[in-house]
Design a protein around this motif. Structure first.
Motif, PDB file in Angstrom:
ATOM      1  N   SER A 290       1.246  -1.687  -0.075  1.00  0.00           N
ATOM      2  CA  SER A 290       0.150  -0.053  -0.039  1.00  0.00           C
ATOM      3  C   SER A 290       0.687   1.265  -0.153  1.00  0.00           C
ATOM      4  O   SER A 290       0.522   2.431  -0.163  1.00  0.00           O
ATOM      5  CB  SER A 290      -0.529  -0.300   1.152  1.00  0.00           C
TER       6      SER A 290
ATOM      7  N   ASN B   8      -2.618   1.232  -3.660  1.00  0.00           N
ATOM      8  CA  ASN B   8      -2.539  -0.260  -4.152  1.00  0.00           C
ATOM      9  C   ASN B   8      -1.586  -0.181  -5.100  1.00  0.00           C
ATOM     10  O   ASN B   8      -1.480  -0.383  -6.508  1.00  0.00           O
ATOM     11  CB  ASN B   8      -3.610  -0.587  -4.661  1.00  0.00           C
TER      12      ASN B   8
ATOM     13  N   ASN C  22      -3.691   0.629   7.116  1.00  0.00           N
ATOM     14  CA  ASN C  22      -1.851   0.554   6.463  1.00  0.00           C
ATOM     15  C   ASN C  22      -1.075   0.042   7.702  1.00  0.00           C
ATOM     16  O   ASN C  22      -0.094   0.237   7.802  1.00  0.00           O
ATOM     17  CB  ASN C  22      -2.121   1.175   5.779  1.00  0.00           C
TER      18      ASN C  22
END
Lengths: 293, 408
Positions: free
Chosen positions: A46, A262, B97
């Motif tokens: 990410s 992504n 994340n």
């Protein structure tokens, strides 16, 4: 013998010294990033934390990703709209300015001006030109009772409106390349053809066009690679809309990497696009050995 | 031997001095490069450093458009900031994340946290707080009094219901041949924010607590039918959309009579078209089941990788204090995230900002789901398809939900 070896070593060292900066530059700024991007394409990443290796899953997903393939097709449509018009117009302009006449340098400079205009600035100017309320294009159309047309707001016209802008911007560069090609054709060929009674149309079709063959291939290849990487003008003018009608693959890669975080998947997309460019170039070059690279 | 001792003594002194006088460095990234913001932050930081000599605050200003890219690359390179500004919609994605540090254990460090009211919830994800809002931008219904009068409408009576909004918009739409000269209302297709205002006021919710998309609910379909009818049936907004005129929003340019505007739009009107500004009035958006309006917030988050959490929390505490938020919001022309700002004469005396502060009681904001950016793009695309008539509202929302489900 010993002196010769020493001399060769000296030359080799000097050569290495000359080559080293370019070598280092290419390794650091080209080869390493490409290799790392390939590694990322094999990961879930990410942008935060560590990439997680997943093998070729990104490529498998990409294979059935309809958004990616429709953006690829859209980008190819864009290339198909830009390249022929660009080549034709730049060749015509090159023929026009390949003569000695008063003010020709000024004409050349004016034709080249769009090339040095920053893409963002050019995009903003064209947004004004296309504006349905205050744009000059709609003003002109209005004089003929047409419009107003929302060029960038209509899914059927948006992509081609950007293509027109892209043709305008690319003509100057290709014109210079064609001009160089035209000036490298020996004058004797035209003289001999004239003596044989060839008309100017015949001279153009039998001498100019065939001898410009390598230049055509060069312009086509560079143009194809460049249109496949289209990003800035779409980002500024339409952001991929309306209804994704201008979502070219370059913008999709950007959005996937930085909007949707992504990066691994975006890297896989980049590799597919890069492969298309590379394969097309190899195919074109294998058919023509005399391309003007 | 004596020389050796001297050297040792000097080295030890330097070491002690470095240890005693060394400062904790905190790197803060501000979004925006406006000179007034830079000057304001410079002033605030100098003040903070004066009062906290053990902390050295480094500030960088990043344009909003480059913020996501720079954050991603900086964190990937291990050089990310300790504190950074971003929009609230990014919180869930950052948390998933592993980027953000939860702030729940440090709430005592912040000045009067209750002063944020419900707005503090914008920064909560899966029960933890990660984001402190600084300033917001909301959407209120703006209308042109001159165009109201021209259409025979009373400018003191703005539309309060969906039905009234539709009636007013029809009356306000002006045509010049086949060209729409003035749109009754600027619906900003394909923005999901304006449709969302109708959707939420109709009692709809974007996601349930399990992050399942629910915007194809009967409320959603009804809201999209209403929205689509305004364009296709009642023709109060051009199908191909409205564009800005010389960078001014349609309501300022006079190509729309009503619009859901932000405080920034009002500020632009005041600055670039003061005569038009006088003719624009604000009201709360029309209600159906309830009154609702979209607000988005910019604020601060702390990176999980911060090396000096204590110092970083102290800096964040200062930046989110009542006075700092008031200062920053004021120079940015935003709506301060703290309720007490209404008592600040700079905001309280400004009828526009006061109204936006008051409007926060009807605020809804971007859902805190990690894939919101992608979901938002998908939703916008299908809203646009419905408005352009290529799909029915129900088909469009069902398809959008189907695609968003795959993102989970």
């Amino acid at each position: 013998m010993k002196t010769a070896i020493l001399l060769n070593r000296k030359i080799a060292r000097a050569a290495l010294a000359f080559v080293l900066p370019v070598l280092v530059y290419n390794i650091v700024f080209r080869i390493y990033p490409i290799a790392y991007a390939f590694y990322l394409s094999l990961t879930r990443f990410s942008g935060f934390g560590d990439p997680r290796f997943i093998g070729f899953i990104n490529f498998q997903e990409l294979f059935v990703d309809k958004d990616f393939w429709s953006s690829m097709i859209r980008t190819l449509q864009f290339s198909a709209a830009v390249l022929p018009a660009n080549m034709l117009l730049s060749l015509l302009l090159a023929l026009l300015i390949n003569r000695k006449m008063f003010g020709i340098s000024l004409v050349r400079a004016v034709c080249y001006l769009p090339v040095i205009t920053p893409m963002v600035a050019a995009s903003v100017i064209w947004m004004w030109i296309y504006d349905p309320n205050v744009g000059i294009l709609n003003f002109v159309l209005n004089l003929f009772g047409v419009g107003p047309v929302n060029f960038l707001g209509n899914p059927s016209t948006a992509l081609y409106s950007i293509a027109v802008m892209r043709v305008w911007r690319g003509i100057g560069w290709n014109m210079i390349v064609y001009l160089a090609g035209l000036q490298s054709i020996p004058k004797e060929l035209y003289e001999a053809a004239s003596i044989d009674g060839a008309t100017s149309a015949k001279r153009f079709s039998k001498i100019t066009l065939p001898l410009l063959g390598p230049v055509h291939v060069y312009i086509l290849l560079v143009g194809f690679a460049s249109t496949l990487q289209t990003f800035t003008e779409v980002y500024v003018m339409t952001q991929g809309g309306p209804i994704s009608s201008t979502m070219v693959v370059g913008l999709l890669i950007y959005k996937t990497a930085f909007d949707y975080m992504n990066i691994g998947y975006a890297s896989a997309m980049s590799f597919v696009v890069g492969s298309v460019i590379m394969l097309t170039s190899i195919l074109a070059l294998s058919r023509r050995k005399d391309v003007a690279l | 031997m004596r020389t050796g001792l001297k050297v040792l003594f000097v080295l030890a002194s330097v070491l002690i001095a470095v240890t005693v006088f060394s400062k904790d460095t905190v790197l803060v990234w501000f979004a925006g490069t406006d000179k007034s913001l830079v000057d304001c932050v410079d002033r605030l930081i100098k003040d903070f450093e004066k009062r906290n000599p053990d902390i050295d605050v480094e500030v960088e200003f990043i344009p909003w458009g480059e913020l996501s890219v720079k954050l991603t690359t900086a964190f990937a390179g291990g050089i990310g900031p300790d504190i950074f500004m971003h929009g609230q919609a990014a919180v869930a994605g950052f948390v998933e994340n592993g980027v953000l540090m939860p702030l729940d254990n440090h709430l005592d460090a912040f000045e009067d946290i209750k002063d944020f009211g419900d707005v503090i919830e914008t920064g909560r994800y899966k029960g933890n707080l990660y984001f402190i809002p600084i300033y917001g931008t909301g959407r209120l219904l703006a209308y042109r009094t001159d165009l109201f009068e021209k259409a025979g409408l009373d400018p003191t009576e703005p539309p309060m219901t969906w039905e009234q909004l539709k009636e007013y918009a029809i009356k306000l739409t002006e045509w010049e041949g086949n060209r729409m000269k003035v749109a009754g209302i600027d619906l900003e297709v394909p923005s999901q924010q304006v449709w969302g205002t109708f959707f939420v006021s109709n009692g709809g919710e974007f996601f349930n607590e399990r992050f399942e998309p629910t915007f194809n609910s009967p409320q959603g379909i009804e809201a999209l039918e209403y929205y689509t009818d305004l364009v296709r049936k009642y023709r109060v907004y051009p199908e191909a959309g409205l564009t800005k005129v010389a960078n001014l929003d349609p309501i300022i340019a006079g190509t729309a009579a009503m619009a859901f505007v932000t405080a920034e739009t009002m500020a632009a009107a005041k600055k670039y078209a003061p005569d038009v500004y006088e003719k624009i009035r604000l009201s709360f958006p029309p209600a159906r089941v309830k009154r609702a309006t979209f607000y988005s917030f910019g604020g601060f988050m702390i990176s999980k990788s911060t090396k000096n959490p204590k110092a970083t929390v102290r800096v964040l505490s200062f930046l989110t204090s009542k006075s700092s938020i008031a200062e920053i919001s004021y120079v940015l022309g935003g709506i301060p995230a703290r309720k007490s700002a209404i008592n600040d004469p700079r905001f309280g005396s400004d009828p526009v900002i006061s109204m936006f502060i008051e409007g926060m009681k009807y605020a809804f904001w971007n859902p805190n789901v990690p894939f919101w950016t992608r979901a938002r793009d998908i939703l916008s695309q299908y809203i646009e398809r419905a408005v352009r008539g290529t799909m029915s509202p129900k088909e469009a929302l069902d398809k959008a939900v189907e695609e968003v489900r795959k993102l989970k």
